[in-house]
Design an enzyme around this catalytic site. Structure first.
Site, PDB file in Angstrom:
ATOM      1  N   SER A   1      36.125  48.565  42.912  1.00 32.08           N
ATOM      2  CA  SER A   1      37.183  47.566  43.061  1.00 32.08           C
ATOM      3  C   SER A   1      36.618  46.156  43.097  1.00 32.08           C
ATOM      4  O   SER A   1      35.501  45.918  43.568  1.00 32.08           O
ATOM      5  CB  SER A   1      37.945  47.833  44.368  1.00 32.08           C
TER       6      SER A   1
ATOM      7  N   TYR B   1      40.811  42.058  38.521  1.00 33.31           N
ATOM      8  CA  TYR B   1      42.062  41.313  38.600  1.00 33.31           C
ATOM      9  C   TYR B   1      41.835  40.010  37.846  1.00 33.31           C
ATOM     10  O   TYR B   1      40.894  39.271  38.141  1.00 33.31           O
ATOM     11  CB  TYR B   1      42.439  41.005  40.051  1.00 33.31           C
TER      12      TYR B   1
ATOM     13  N   THR C   1      43.754  45.573  36.178  1.00 34.30           N
ATOM     14  CA  THR C   1      44.999  45.916  36.863  1.00 34.30           C
ATOM     15  C   THR C   1      46.058  44.878  36.535  1.00 34.30           C
ATOM     16  O   THR C   1      45.832  43.678  36.714  1.00 34.30           O
ATOM     17  CB  THR C   1      44.771  45.996  38.381  1.00 34.30           C
TER      18      THR C   1
END
Length: 383
Positions: free
Chosen positions: A104, A127, A153
Site C-alpha cells: 500500500s 493513489y 486505486t
C-alpha cells in the site's frame, strides 16, 4: 487448521477496539460491507460425480506469471500499526505460498525492503496525487525498488464516511483521550509490540517535510493529496509514465472497465474497496460476471471483496476472475499471529479450494474457468 474466522476473533482480542473496528468497518450503514460476504452464500455450487479427480492443480496464471494459487495479498494501509513488521511478514508469507503481494501507499515499511522478498511478483498500489511531479517521483522510486506491477486505486475521489472510525476517534488518535488510552492498556501485547517498534513513519513521506512527523500526521497529509480530478486522460497520463504492468483497482461498472481497456490498462480489479467507500452499491461478486463478459478477455480481470473461504475463490473464478485479492482475511492473520498467521490463512484457503475443486468433479482451475457458471446456481434475481 485455523481458518479466517478464527484469526478474526484472535485479532479482535489482541487489538484495541479502534484498530479492530478500522479493519472490520465499512462505510455508512455497512450495507455493502455485509453484502460482500452474504452474496457469496447466495451462490450455490453444482457438484458432479463419477470423475477422476485424483490429481489436482491449483496453480493459476495471472499478472503475467504462473503462481501456486489464484490468490494475492492486496494492499492494506496501516498494516504495520496492527502488528510491528506485519508488512514484511505478509510479503514473506506470500513468497512462501508462491503468490504475489501488493504494498500500500500507506505502508510503514520502505518499498526497497520488500520487493526482493517476492521478486518479480511484487506489486505497488498507487493513489494518484494532485502533484504530478510527486506522483512521478513515487513511480520512479518503486520502479527502482523492483516493483513490476502497479495497482492504481480509482474509487477514492473522496473518503467514505466510516461511522465506526468517527465514533472511536480515529482522526484524533495522535492525541488520544483517556478512553482510548484505557483501551490501549487493556491490550498489553499489542502495546508492548508497538513500543518496541516506535517511532512509526509512513515510508513514502520520507523527505516530505510538510507531511509532518509520525505516521498518523503523514497518512493524513497523503490522504489530503489524493487527486479527486482523476479521470480517463489522467489514466492515460499514468499509462505513458509507467512502463510495467498497470492494473486499475476499484472498477464496478462494465463501461468503466471498457474505458480502462481503451486507456491501455493491462487489467482491472473488480472491487468496491471492501465496502469502505460508497455504501449501498452491489457486492463485488454480484457485478463480476457482467464486467468480465463486457471485457471478453481484452484485459485481465481480478477480483476483490468478501473472500473468506476457498469456495468463495472458486465462485469468483467461475464468474470470470483470473485471481482474487485478499484483504481482511490475511490482515486478521497478520494482526493475530504475524507471518505464521498469514501462512495459516493461506493454507486454509488453499485446502478449502482444493476440496471444492475435487467435489465439483474438476482437476484444475483451467477446468473450473472453462465450466464457468455450469458449476454454479446463481440467485434468481441476478438475471
Amino acid at each position: 487448521m485455523a481458518g479466517v474466522e478464527d484469526f478474526r476473533r484472535a485479532a479482535r482480542r489482541r487489538l484495541p477496539r479502534i484498530f479492530a473496528d478500522y479493519i472490520e468497518g465499512g462505510a455508512s450503514g455497512e450495507v455493502t460491507l455485509a453484502a460482500n460476504t452474504a452474496d457469496f452464500d447466495r451462490i450455490l455450487l453444482r457438484p458432479r460425480v463419477l470423475r477422476d479427480v485424483s490429481l489436482r492443480d491449483l496453480s493459476a496464471t495471472f499478472l503475467g506469471a504462473r503462481h501456486a494459487l489464484p490468490l494475492m495479498l492486496g494492499p492494506v494501509g496501516s498494516l504495520g500499526l496492527f502488528r510491528a513488521g506485519a508488512e514484511a511478514a505478509a510479503f514473506r508469507a506470500a513468497a512462501a505460498a508462491g503468490i504475489p503481494a501488493c504494498l500500500s501507499s500507506f505502508a510503514v515499511t520502505r518499498p526497497e525492503a520488500l520487493a526482493p522478498v517476492v521478486g518479480e511478483a511484487a506489486a505497488f498500489q498507487l493513489y494518484m496525487l494532485k502533484d504530478r511531479d510527486r506522483t512521478e517521483a513515487m513511480l520512479d522510486r518503486v520502479a527502482r525498488a523492483g516493483f513490476g506491477t502497479l495497482f492504481v486505486t480509482v474509487d477514492t475521489a473522496v473518503s467514505g464516511i466510516r461511522e465506526r472510525d468517527i465514533r472511536n476517534g480515529l482522526r484524533q488518535m495522535a492525541r488520544p483521550d483517556l478512553r482510548m488510552l484505557a483501551d490501549f492498556a487493556r491490550h498489553p501485547r499489542w502495546l508492548a509490540d508497538m513500543a518496541r517498534a516506535h517511532p512509526f513513519g509512513m515510508a513514502l513521506a520520507e523527505g516530505w517535510a510538510e507531511a509532518g512527523r509520525g505516521y498518523l500526521a503523514q497518512a493524513g497529509f497523503l490522504a489530503g493529496q489524493i487527486d479527486p480530478a482523476l479521470d480517463g486522460p489522467a489514466l492515460s497520463w499514468l499509462r505513458e509514465r509507467w512502463r510495467g504492468r498497470l492494473i486499475v483497482k476499484g472498477v464496478q461498472a462494465p463501461e468503466d472497465a471498457l474505458e480502462c481497456a481503451g486507456r491501455g490498462a493491462d487489467g482491472i480489479v473488480v472491487s468496491n474497496h471492501g465496502g469502505r467507500q460508497l455504501d449501498g452499491v452491489p457486492s463485488s461478486i454480484a457485478v463480476l460476471a457482467p464486467i468480465a463478459q463486457a471485457l471478453a478477455g481484452r484485459i485481465e480481470v481480478l477480483f476483490d471483496g468478501g473472500i473468506r473461504r476457498g469456495g468463495d475463490v472458486a465462485k469468483a473464478l467461475a464468474l470470470g476472475a483470473s485471481a482474487c485479492l485478499l484483504g481482511r482475511a490475511y490482515v486478521w492473520g497478520a494482526a493475530a499471529a504475524g507471518e505464521a498467521g498469514v501462512r495459516e490463512v493461506l493454507a486454509a484457503l488453499a485446502a478449502e479450494l482444493d476440496a471444492t475443486l475435487a467435489l465439483l468433479g474438476l482437476r484444475s482451475l483451467a477446468e473450473l474457468r472453462d465450466a464457468g457458471t455450469d458449476v454454479l446456481r446463481l440467485p434468481a434475481d441476478w438475471g
